[in-house]
Design a protein around this motif. Structure first.
Motif, PDB file in Angstrom:
ATOM      1  N   PHE A 177       0.980  -1.008  -0.106  1.00 58.09           N
ATOM      2  CA  PHE A 177       0.073   0.129  -0.174  1.00 58.09           C
ATOM      3  C   PHE A 177       0.978   1.354   0.106  1.00 58.09           C
ATOM      4  O   PHE A 177       2.007   1.192   0.593  1.00 58.09           O
ATOM      5  CB  PHE A 177      -0.897  -0.136   1.202  1.00 58.09           C
ATOM      6  N   ASP A 180       1.292   6.788   2.727  1.00 54.25           N
ATOM      7  CA  ASP A 180       0.570   7.657   3.638  1.00 54.25           C
ATOM      8  C   ASP A 180      -0.859   6.985   4.080  1.00 54.25           C
ATOM      9  O   ASP A 180      -1.630   7.507   4.796  1.00 54.25           O
ATOM     10  CB  ASP A 180       0.249   8.836   3.278  1.00 54.25           C
ATOM     11  N   MET A 181      -0.826   5.562   3.499  1.00 52.65           N
ATOM     12  CA  MET A 181      -2.228   5.060   3.578  1.00 52.65           C
ATOM     13  C   MET A 181      -2.423   4.166   5.156  1.00 52.65           C
ATOM     14  O   MET A 181      -1.580   3.641   5.243  1.00 52.65           O
ATOM     15  CB  MET A 181      -2.441   4.026   2.707  1.00 52.65           C
ATOM     16  N   THR A 183      -5.666   2.728   6.182  1.00 55.02           N
ATOM     17  CA  THR A 183      -6.608   1.549   5.876  1.00 55.02           C
ATOM     18  C   THR A 183      -6.934   1.426   4.634  1.00 55.02           C
ATOM     19  O   THR A 183      -6.898   2.505   3.778  1.00 55.02           O
ATOM     20  CB  THR A 183      -7.832   1.897   6.872  1.00 55.02           C
ATOM     21  N   ASP A 184      -7.451   0.237   4.320  1.00 54.95           N
ATOM     22  CA  ASP A 184      -8.020   0.142   2.815  1.00 54.95           C
ATOM     23  C   ASP A 184      -9.424   0.536   2.660  1.00 54.95           C
ATOM     24  O   ASP A 184     -10.059   0.563   1.830  1.00 54.95           O
ATOM     25  CB  ASP A 184      -7.704  -0.861   2.318  1.00 54.95           C
ATOM     26  N   GLU A 187     -13.086   5.796   2.604  1.00 55.51           N
ATOM     27  CA  GLU A 187     -13.575   6.982   3.719  1.00 55.51           C
ATOM     28  C   GLU A 187     -14.924   6.964   4.282  1.00 55.51           C
ATOM     29  O   GLU A 187     -15.232   6.985   5.266  1.00 55.51           O
ATOM     30  CB  GLU A 187     -13.425   8.433   3.234  1.00 55.51           C
TER      31      GLU A 187
END
Length: 297
Positions: A177, A180-181, A183-184, A187
């Motif tokens: 991933f 800066d992620m 969670t997948d 939003e």
């Protein structure tokens, strides 16, 4: 430091053992909702942590329980599938010197698949050392775990040791991933889950378990304020009255608490509007379960 290895680690355990609290503590952000009621998590939630040269992808799963509805069947299926095809499994347990039914079933899955497994004993702040040693002994006899790590997710105790152990199971390879992620989850899904967490926090007994939240509008204005419209579905008219409360007081409380957390998560001001609708027996309706974001794929 650039990332040279990455891996997927499932967090498995019975309901209410602290899986979501641990997920949030590991990534340092709220990505999984937390409540003191069992079966809070319904979907598989993926949380991402970059640390040193490693990217950890944690999968927080629903607790393994006996299913009583179609939604329950879906949740159990998610848990069982989450133990497949991962680099390691963390079995999170409470400091009780007895292997319960859900733990025995998950140990059986781990044995079948032959994946590296770490026994994580949570809530160690609630027991004495000799009691903890007894828990370690009992679980050590049930399965030859790759490692046993005592922690307190709530107090963030033992997390560095845990990450040190887990990094040994992560294979070499590119990151899965972007940097800066965290969670997948989309939003809008996180926002819906935050609203559901407040329902669990503010309401009693079965009512919050019979609720689902659908975000019907999620749009950003030019000044970065987010307009969020959400519909809370419940199973009975009497539940609707309780959720709204006298003169709308309960719904206002739920919405205010949710808005504060959504603003923290989004990092901007949020204008939240909520409605309550009745959908009888939605937990046994496959189409509605899918509509509310609980999908098999």
């Amino acid at each position: 430091m650039s990332i040279t290895k990455s891996g997927i680690i499932t967090i498995a355990g019975r309901p209410n053992v602290g899986k979501s609290t641990l997920t949030n503590a590991l990534v340092g952000e709220k990505v999984a909702i937390v409540s003191n009621k069992p079966q809070t998590t319904r979907n598989r939630i993926c949380a991402i942590l970059n640390r040193g040269d490693a990217q950890f992808v944690f999968m927080d799963t629903p607790g393994l329980h006996k299913a009583r509805t179609r939604l329950g069947d879906y949740m159990v299926k998610v848990v069982k599938e989450s133990v497949c095809d991962v680099d390691a499994v963390m079995l999170l347990v409470e400091p009780i010197p007895h292997v319960g039914g859900p733990e025995a079933e998950l140990i059986g899955r781990i044995k079948e698949l032959g994946v590296p497994s770490v026994l994580v004993i949570n809530k160690i702040d609630t027991v004495k050392k000799d009691e903890l040693l007894e828990v370690i002994k009992v679980y050590g006899e049930a399965h030859d775990f790759s490692a046993i790590v005592p922690i307190s997710a709530k107090n963030r105790e033992g997390l560095d040791d845990l990450l040190g152990v887990l990094s040994g199971f992560i294979p070499e390879g590119p990151q899965l991933f972007p940097e800066d992620m965290v969670t997948d989850q989309p939003e809008r899904q996180v926002c819906a889950e935050i609203i559901r967490e407040k329902l669990l926090l503010c309401l009693d007994k079965e009512i919050p378990h019979g609720t689902a939240v659908e975000v019907t509008r999620f749009s950003e204005r030019d000044d970065e304020i987010i307009d969020l419209d959400a519909t809370i579905y419940c199973e009975k008219d009497s539940h609707k009255g309780i959720i709204i409360g006298k003169n709308g007081a309960m719904l206002k409380k739920i919405s205010t608490l949710a808005r504060q957390d959504v603003e923290k998560f989004m990092g901007t001001k949020v204008f939240l509007q909520t409605w309550v609708k009745v959908k009888e027996n939605w937990r046994d309706n496959a189409n509605l379960i899918r509509n509310f974001g609980y999908r098999d794929e």
